[in-house]
Design a protein around this motif. Structure first.
Motif, PDB file in Angstrom:
ATOM      1  N   GLN A  88     -12.611   6.251  -2.646  1.00 51.12           N
ATOM      2  CA  GLN A  88     -13.337   5.012  -2.417  1.00 51.12           C
ATOM      3  C   GLN A  88     -12.927   3.986  -3.471  1.00 51.12           C
ATOM      4  O   GLN A  88     -12.141   4.272  -4.377  1.00 51.12           O
ATOM      5  N   THR A  89     -13.452   2.785  -3.344  1.00 49.65           N
ATOM      6  CA  THR A  89     -13.113   1.744  -4.312  1.00 49.65           C
ATOM      7  C   THR A  89     -13.550   2.114  -5.721  1.00 49.65           C
ATOM      8  O   THR A  89     -12.939   1.690  -6.703  1.00 49.65           O
ATOM      9  N   SER A  90     -14.607   2.926  -5.834  1.00 51.88           N
ATOM     10  CA  SER A  90     -15.103   3.337  -7.151  1.00 51.88           C
ATOM     11  C   SER A  90     -14.390   4.582  -7.678  1.00 51.88           C
ATOM     12  O   SER A  90     -14.656   5.016  -8.798  1.00 51.88           O
ATOM     13  N   ALA A 122       0.846  -1.197   0.000  1.00 47.10           N
ATOM     14  CA  ALA A 122       0.000   0.000   0.000  1.00 47.10           C
ATOM     15  C   ALA A 122       0.879   1.244   0.000  1.00 47.10           C
ATOM     16  O   ALA A 122       2.012   1.237   0.486  1.00 47.10           O
ATOM     17  N   THR A 148     -19.405  11.722  -7.554  1.00 50.07           N
ATOM     18  CA  THR A 148     -19.076  10.310  -7.450  1.00 50.07           C
ATOM     19  C   THR A 148     -19.272   9.654  -8.802  1.00 50.07           C
ATOM     20  O   THR A 148     -20.168  10.036  -9.559  1.00 50.07           O
ATOM     21  N   ASN A 149     -18.432   8.687  -9.098  1.00 49.75           N
ATOM     22  CA  ASN A 149     -18.503   7.968 -10.374  1.00 49.75           C
ATOM     23  C   ASN A 149     -18.529   8.929 -11.565  1.00 49.75           C
ATOM     24  O   ASN A 149     -19.332   8.781 -12.497  1.00 49.75           O
ATOM     25  N   TRP A 192     -12.622   8.716  -6.713  1.00 48.01           N
ATOM     26  CA  TRP A 192     -12.745   9.875  -5.832  1.00 48.01           C
ATOM     27  C   TRP A 192     -14.198  10.329  -5.713  1.00 48.01           C
ATOM     28  O   TRP A 192     -14.936  10.331  -6.682  1.00 48.01           O
TER      29      TRP A 192
END
Length: 691
Positions: free
Chosen positions: A450-452, A359, A493-494, A454
């Motif tokens: 996030q996993t998806s 990481a 998001t997304n 920013w």
């Protein structure tokens, strides 16, 4: 434990060759002594080996054949040779006039064939001096000076070898080594230099090479990795001390071009130096320096696992990198689908990065006197300084400031933005950005990874801005009044910006409200926006005062539902303009009437009404109304009401008083770009052409 990728670690090549040659020589002498010319006119020896297994290699279907006495001929064939992950088929060696005695085995005229690849070969194995000299000259001899020479010496339990390459064709080496289907294909290269390999007993103790590679060209089947006219200088040294391998290397790239999707680089003296150790299953790069001409230098270190090729730890630091070259070579290609793909940058940047335990642990980006300019003039920033520190497990403070900037030509003043980073989160509690004679207040900005991807959210407020100044910088017709408003919670998001609630602003002494705003891919080259917009009690006098379109006094309400913009151009909406309710002055000038007539058609007013246009400067009206349903590039127009039961027209202006003038439109379907052109011509000239 020795490095596993060195699959030849337990091999002594000269020992193997010596043993095989000696046994072959003794067997041949025994065979020749037992046979007389009367018994065998042509001595013949044939040894067939089905399988030969060794920790370093496996051989299947091998044979050794020796015929003749006065002019002996040696033939060796191998059906399959496996070494590590490499595999060869159909290897054949034929040596005419081979010499065999107690001290020497030599071949002056030999041919080596590997599949369709063939070359001439000579070798001399001295049993007395324990030395092997082997030379290979590839066919066809396009380059008479090409030579690959291998020399091996061994004394007692130590041995050394050197491979000398003179004008070696890289294509020959590439064809000699097995290639995977998706690997790079070497089309051309010229090699010169030496490769040294030393060892003791059945292991290697040292490897070094000084090699120059010129005119290298390669590509893959997809064309996404291509190199042309590349020159490289390679200097490598590896030495073993007990169970540790110490190594150092240097690569210099003075010339050539490489396209490695999505990056493009040209060789201008770039240099990579590194040193470290190999112990067990790990390679430790203790000190490395990457020098990129026109960009700067970066120091780095790393530890990686050899079996799974996994990076376990890494550090990188660089100071005063030239952002213009770095941006063009690395950052812009990675942002190909965003507005940054058309951005020029200048200034300096410092970078510090730490990676550990699979990481990222920390990252510091320090921008110094940076300027960013969009080639399409959508935005620009000058005098940008930014200190953005990040640590995975620690909260840190940073700062972004710039001397001036502009968005869509609208100037922004000197701005200081304090930031907070905490793990995978970035916070801006409060920031003020001067805009013209007003300011934008941003509050509660929170961004997180996030996993998806920013995500962020914010809210804010716009303090009054002069519409006259705003329209001046936007280079559109002047407007009067002020623009202000409250920004509700907005989130991202997304790759999509959405707005919760209503965006309320003051404009033209009225109120503008935006609802259901959704902006997709805002930084791409084709952003997509949907929204519902309404304006209430708009002062037409403020709106039309500066236009040669003509003056209209009154108030209107405007609703634009299902608005859809693609790349900021409208492709769909349902728009309706109506007079506001209430008691206020309602006047329309002669110039405004003429321009409305231009949009409504030449039959928009009666002949009697036309005669009044030259008599009066202003007319009274009771109601104004206009509608447009845009679908693609067609505007389906409507008005206050239908003109009559037998007429397909629609009323745009309903007159009042003396003289009463009513304007009726008949163009129900209008090309939207053409309608905008008509409005622009009317505004610029003030003398519309009535159709």
């Amino acid at each position: 434990m020795e490095p596993r990728y060195l699959w030849f670690r337990r091999v002594s090549i000269p020992v193997c060759i010596c043993r095989l040659a000696t046994r072959l020589w003794l067997f041949f002498l025994l065979y020749a002594g037992c046979c007389s010319p009367a018994n065998a006119a042509v001595p013949y020896f044939n040894l067939v080996l089905e399988n030969i297994r060794h920790p370093a290699f496996n051989i299947h279907s091998a044979s050794i054949k020796l015929t003749g006495i006065l002019s002996p001929v040696l033939e060796i064939s191998v059906g399959e040779l496996l070494a590590g992950n490499w595999r060869w088929h159909d290897l054949r060696l034929r040596c005419n006039q081979i010499r065999i005695n107690r001290e020497l085995i030599g071949c002056e005229m030999g041919t080596l064939e590997l599949g369709k690849l063939s070359s001439s070969i000579t070798f001399q194995l001295s049993l007395q001096h324990k030395q092997l000299v082997l030379e290979v000259h590839p066919f066809p001899k396009k380059n008479s000076g090409e030579k690959w020479q291998l020399m091996i010496d061994w004394q007692a339990e130590k041995w050394r070898s050197v491979l000398k390459i003179v004008n070696g064709e890289g294509k020959f080496l590439a064809d000699l080594l097995p290639q995977e289907e998706d690997s790079l294909q070497i089309h051309q290269a010229k090699l010169n230099g030496s490769i040294y390999l030393n060892g003791s007993k059945t292991s290697i103790s040292a490897l070094s090479t000084q090699l120059s590679i010129n005119k290298l060209s390669f590509s893959d089947s997809s064309g996404l990795r291509v190199g042309e006219r590349i020159n490289l200088l390679l200097d490598l040294d590896v030495r073993r001390k007990q169970d540790v391998w110490q190594w150092r290397g240097k690569i210099t790239w003075p010339e050539g071009e490489v396209f490695w999707q999505p990056f493009y680089f040209s060789g201008e003296g770039h240099q990579l130096t590194a040193k470290g150790i190999i112990k067990g299953d790990h390679i430790n790069l203790s000190q490395g320096e990457l020098s990129l001409t026109g960009i700067g230098k970066a120091d780095f270190s790393a530890i990686a696992s050899i079996p799974d090729q996994a990076l376990q730890q890494a550090r990188l630091s660089a100071e005063s990198l030239e952002l213009s070259t770095l941006f063009g070579s690395i950052i812009r290609p990675l942002a190909e689908e965003t507005a940054l793909a058309e951005t020029e940058a200048a200034g300096k940047v410092n970078i510090a990065w730490h990676y550990q335990d699979n990481a990222n642990q920390s990252l510091i980006i320090d921008l110094q006197n940076v300027s960013l300019t969009d080639t399409r003039e959508r935005f620009a920033v000058e005098g940008l300084d930014a200190y953005v520190p990040w640590n995975r497990n620690e909260a840190l403070d940073g700062l972004i400031r710039f001397s001036n900037a502009q968005i869509l030509r609208i100037p922004l003043g000197t701005t200081h933005i304090p930031i907070e980073t905490n793990g995978m989160q970035l916070n801006i509690p409060r920031a003020e950005v001067p805009i013209l004679d007003g300011r934008l207040l941003i509050e509660n900005f929170i961004a997180s990874l996030q996993t998806s991807g920013w995500q962020w959210q914010l809210n804010g407020r716009l303090f009054p801005i002069s519409m006259e100044k705003l329209t001046e910088f936007l280079q559109i017709q002047p407007m009067f009044g002020t623009l202000s408003g409250t920004m509700p919670k907005m989130s991202y998001t997304n790759s999509t910006i959405t707005m919760e609630g209503e965006l309320v602003s003051g404009i033209f002494d009225g109120v503008a409200v935006a609802r259901n705003l959704v902006l997709t891919k805002p930084l791409s080259l084709t952003p997509h926006l949907t929204a519902d917009v309404a304006m209430y009690h708009i002062d037409l006098d403020l709106l039309t005062r500066a236009y040669s379109f003509g003056n209209i006094q009154g108030r209107v309400d405007v609703e634009v539902n299902d608005l859809e913009l693609v790349n900021w151009e409208p492709v769909r909406f349902d728009a309706k303009l109506t007079s506001s309710a209430g008691d206020y002055k309602r006047r329309i000038s002669q110039a405004a009437i003429k321009n409305i007539i231009a949009l409504g058609g030449e039959s928009a007013v009666t002949a009697i009404q036309k005669s009044f246009l030259s008599t009066f400067e202003q007319f009274r009206y009771t109601e104004i109304g206009w509608g447009c349903k845009l679908r693609g590039h067609i505007c389906y127009m409507s008005g206050i009401e239908s003109a009559s039961r037998d007429d397909k027209g629609y009323v745009l202006v309903k007159g009042s008083g003396i003289p009463a003038i009513t304007i009726t439109g008949y163009n129900s379907e209008v090309d939207w770009p053409e309608l905008l052109k008509r409005l622009e011509r009317a505004i610029e000239s003030g003398n519309p052409v009535i159709h």
